[in-house]
Design a protein around this motif. Sequence first.
Motif: not given
Length: 356
Positions: A209-211, A236-238, A254-256
């Motif tokens: 999942v990312d922008l 997705a925009n979290m 969830m890393s950095q």
Amino acid sequence: MKRRFPDDRSNLEARFAAQRLAFGPMMFQATRVLRRCGALAFLYKRELDGASVEELAEAVDISLYAARILLEAGLAAELVQLEGDRYVITRVGYFVLRDPMTEVNMNFVHDVCYRSMFHFEEALAEGKPAGLREHGDWATVYEGLTQLPTHVRDSWLAFDHYYSDGVFEGVLPKVFASEPARVLDVGGNTGKFALACCGHDPKVEITIVDLPRQLELAKANLREAGVASRVEFVAANMLDPEVALPGGHDVIWMSQFLDCFSEAEIVHILECAARVMDADTRLYILETYWDRQDYEAARYAVINTSLYFTAIANGNSKMYHSERMQACLEQAGLVLDADLGTMGYHTLFRCKKAQG
Ligand SMILES: C[S@@+](CC[C@H](N)C(=O)[O-])C[C@H]1O[C@@H](n2cnc3c(N)ncnc32)[C@H](O)[C@@H]1O
């Protein structure tokens, strides 16, 4: 009455420390140019013989004036020492020349942060990344990442990867101890962790999942590595209040990632994770907490990274104290299942849903 302070420096030492801060940006630029023009490399080759101003000017093809300016700045910055009329590189000079952490940090500060830090005070007052306008017209750096000029993006990525690259190898056995079939990587960036997972376990399936723009980069990288068929990409925009994470994963990673957000936003993202977790799902959080660094140099770098978040990244996030993260977890209905310790700069938390 004599005023008391918690540190035990003398007034002279304290005044000098204050001057280092006052002239910090000038010394930074001089140091950078000393490295870039080849002066430090030349002096390193000469070992304890060092070089005169004339020899250095000729060797790196700069004027005598430039050589004098740089070498004297190097003296002040303790990069070189003067032995008679010869300049000799010091151990600090050697680290500026050869230490990968220093190189990554200096390039990041110069290419990404330097001009933007001029807007730091405004960023603090507004809670907005006021310095980002030096790079482009975006609300956060993440929206602009793929549009940054190549050298700026390279410095950003090198900085980002420097602090996470080595650690993936060490954490994979811990994350895969429960043999997860499906892993959700939130904020998967260029797909590095997904790629590492595919290499570690030949069957595991990953969702990133990312922008949207960032996801294109991850897609291209994973296609090139020949593992795209095992990876699902979800744009997705979290920060969207209505956002939902895809369900059905054994592990959420969830890393950095959480350090890119304010505490309120972290709680929102963790609540999203909690919604798709059952009693067996484990959420792993890999972060560089400033209170969990073994070395002063690392703590210094981690705390400075917070200033980048303020002025450039998004104006409201930071590198956290580990206890702040635990407070966010609790607010989101999660608990720390295991503190899996600190590896290099990173601490790995395994989290689960709170009972009841
Ligand atoms: C600092 S990078 C971390 C990358 C990677 N997880 C690692 O360990 O190297 C943060 C990632 O979060 C993504 N990100 C930032 N804001 C986001 C948002 N609002 N929604 C989804 N992803 C976001 C960025 O695009 C970027 O890929």
